[in-house]
Scaffold this motif. Sequence first.
Motif, PDB file in Angstrom:
ATOM      1  N   THR A 121     104.432 -16.735  62.657  1.00 49.05           N
ATOM      2  CA  THR A 121     104.356 -17.203  64.034  1.00 49.05           C
ATOM      3  C   THR A 121     105.733 -17.142  64.671  1.00 49.05           C
ATOM      4  OG1 THR A 121     102.570 -18.685  63.398  1.00 49.05           O
ATOM      5  CG2 THR A 121     103.642 -19.111  65.497  1.00 49.05           C
ATOM      6  N   TYR A 122     105.795 -16.573  65.884  1.00 47.84           N
ATOM      7  CA  TYR A 122     107.045 -16.472  66.632  1.00 47.84           C
ATOM      8  C   TYR A 122     106.823 -17.013  68.033  1.00 47.84           C
ATOM      9  CZ  TYR A 122     108.479 -13.227  62.969  1.00 47.84           C
ATOM     10  OH  TYR A 122     108.784 -12.660  61.769  1.00 47.84           O
ATOM     11  N   LEU A 123     107.849 -17.699  68.557  1.00 50.07           N
ATOM     12  CA  LEU A 123     107.856 -18.119  69.951  1.00 50.07           C
ATOM     13  C   LEU A 123     108.756 -17.141  70.687  1.00 50.07           C
ATOM     14  CD1 LEU A 123     108.151 -21.982  69.464  1.00 50.07           C
ATOM     15  CD2 LEU A 123     106.105 -20.635  69.882  1.00 50.07           C
ATOM     16  N   MET A 124     108.175 -16.370  71.598  1.00 49.25           N
ATOM     17  CA  MET A 124     108.915 -15.276  72.238  1.00 49.25           C
ATOM     18  C   MET A 124     108.899 -15.432  73.751  1.00 49.25           C
ATOM     19  SD  MET A 124     107.433 -12.107  69.951  1.00 49.25           S
ATOM     20  CE  MET A 124     108.506 -10.890  70.649  1.00 49.25           C
ATOM     21  N   ARG A 125     109.993 -15.003  74.366  1.00 49.31           N
ATOM     22  CA  ARG A 125     110.070 -14.884  75.817  1.00 49.31           C
ATOM     23  C   ARG A 125     110.018 -13.404  76.158  1.00 49.31           C
ATOM     24  NH1 ARG A 125     114.687 -19.219  76.060  1.00 49.31           N
ATOM     25  NH2 ARG A 125     113.406 -21.057  76.429  1.00 49.31           N
ATOM     26  N   GLN A 126     110.001 -13.110  77.461  1.00 53.99           N
ATOM     27  CA  GLN A 126     109.979 -11.709  77.878  1.00 53.99           C
ATOM     28  C   GLN A 126     111.256 -11.025  77.395  1.00 53.99           C
ATOM     29  OE1 GLN A 126     109.372 -11.471  82.104  1.00 53.99           O
ATOM     30  NE2 GLN A 126     107.184 -11.886  81.929  1.00 53.99           N
ATOM     31  N   LYS A 127     111.111  -9.790  76.949  1.00 53.45           N
ATOM     32  CA  LYS A 127     112.185  -8.927  76.447  1.00 53.45           C
ATOM     33  C   LYS A 127     112.754  -9.402  75.107  1.00 53.45           C
ATOM     34  CE  LYS A 127     113.367  -7.472  81.092  1.00 53.45           C
ATOM     35  NZ  LYS A 127     114.362  -7.449  82.144  1.00 53.45           N
ATOM     36  N   ASP A 128     112.081 -10.319  74.399  1.00 54.80           N
ATOM     37  CA  ASP A 128     112.491 -10.709  73.057  1.00 54.80           C
ATOM     38  C   ASP A 128     111.946  -9.692  72.060  1.00 54.80           C
ATOM     39  OD1 ASP A 128     113.849 -12.906  73.880  1.00 54.80           O
ATOM     40  OD2 ASP A 128     112.410 -14.388  73.125  1.00 54.80           O
ATOM     41  N   THR A 129     112.655  -9.535  70.930  1.00 47.56           N
ATOM     42  CA  THR A 129     112.250  -8.584  69.899  1.00 47.56           C
ATOM     43  C   THR A 129     112.098  -9.305  68.572  1.00 47.56           C
ATOM     44  OG1 THR A 129     113.493  -6.845  71.023  1.00 47.56           O
ATOM     45  CG2 THR A 129     112.871  -6.434  68.744  1.00 47.56           C
ATOM     46  N   GLU A 130     110.970  -9.098  67.931  1.00 48.72           N
ATOM     47  CA  GLU A 130     110.721  -9.621  66.588  1.00 48.72           C
ATOM     48  C   GLU A 130     110.005  -8.528  65.794  1.00 48.72           C
ATOM     49  OE1 GLU A 130     111.727 -12.384  65.266  1.00 48.72           O
ATOM     50  OE2 GLU A 130     112.459 -13.354  67.077  1.00 48.72           O
ATOM     51  N   GLN A 131     110.535  -8.159  64.644  1.00 39.44           N
ATOM     52  CA  GLN A 131     109.975  -7.134  63.757  1.00 39.44           C
ATOM     53  C   GLN A 131     109.691  -5.842  64.536  1.00 39.44           C
ATOM     54  OE1 GLN A 131     106.650  -8.432  61.449  1.00 39.44           O
ATOM     55  NE2 GLN A 131     107.701 -10.236  60.670  1.00 39.44           N
ATOM     56  N   GLN A 132     110.617  -5.402  65.326  1.00 41.43           N
ATOM     57  CA  GLN A 132     110.575  -4.179  66.137  1.00 41.43           C
ATOM     58  C   GLN A 132     109.503  -4.224  67.225  1.00 41.43           C
ATOM     59  OE1 GLN A 132     110.090  -0.871  63.500  1.00 41.43           O
ATOM     60  NE2 GLN A 132     112.124  -1.098  62.610  1.00 41.43           N
ATOM     61  N   ILE A 133     108.974  -5.376  67.528  1.00 45.66           N
ATOM     62  CA  ILE A 133     107.994  -5.527  68.607  1.00 45.66           C
ATOM     63  C   ILE A 133     108.684  -6.229  69.756  1.00 45.66           C
ATOM     64  CG2 ILE A 133     105.854  -6.656  69.301  1.00 45.66           C
ATOM     65  CD1 ILE A 133     104.797  -6.154  66.531  1.00 45.66           C
ATOM     66  N   ILE A 134     108.639  -5.592  70.930  1.00 45.75           N
ATOM     67  CA  ILE A 134     109.279  -6.126  72.129  1.00 45.75           C
ATOM     68  C   ILE A 134     108.188  -6.667  73.043  1.00 45.75           C
ATOM     69  CG2 ILE A 134     110.717  -5.590  74.122  1.00 45.75           C
ATOM     70  CD1 ILE A 134     111.823  -3.227  72.467  1.00 45.75           C
ATOM     71  N   LEU A 135     108.341  -7.919  73.482  1.00 43.43           N
ATOM     72  CA  LEU A 135     107.409  -8.528  74.420  1.00 43.43           C
ATOM     73  C   LEU A 135     107.848  -8.152  75.824  1.00 43.43           C
ATOM     74  CD1 LEU A 135     105.021 -10.487  74.896  1.00 43.43           C
ATOM     75  CD2 LEU A 135     106.711 -12.297  75.062  1.00 43.43           C
TER      76      LEU A 135
END
Length: 158
Positions: A121-135
């Motif tokens: 589980t990740y808490l992401m904002r716009q333009k954040d990157t986690e495991q090569q996935i960009i929101l």
Amino acid sequence: MKNKRNTYILLSAVLLIWGLLVYQFFSFTSGEAVQEAITTNLKVTPLAVKERDSIAINVNYRDPFLGKAYLPIDPNMRTAGTKKKAMPKETVNWPSVVYKGIVSDSKDKKKVFMVIINGQTYLMRQKDTEQQIILKNGNREYIDVLYKGNTNKILIQQ
């Protein structure tokens, strides 16, 4: 007195009709009827089927609107105005991405989204990157994510 007599006559007629229907129904279901087994020898022969003649259609006729003869397009021949076709892109194996919803207040300018990527589980904002996935962006119903140049819209799951 007259009404009672008509009622008794009608009641007895209804009972008589229903009795006949029940009798007919149960008389057909009696198991006393014996059917004789009839055995016949059947010979099965295959049908003779004629093969259909194939018909070739000549489509090299004059075009009635242009007045020119039909010329088939050769895929190997390039004309001056055509460009090379783009090479097909490789298929990208997306990781498991699940969108669970907005965590922050929806009135805030910077929204925080709860996204599960490959079970984490990740808490992401716009333009954040986690495991090569960009929101890229999102709202209450869906988020847009970018992975290796491919964009995908992920709907909320509850």
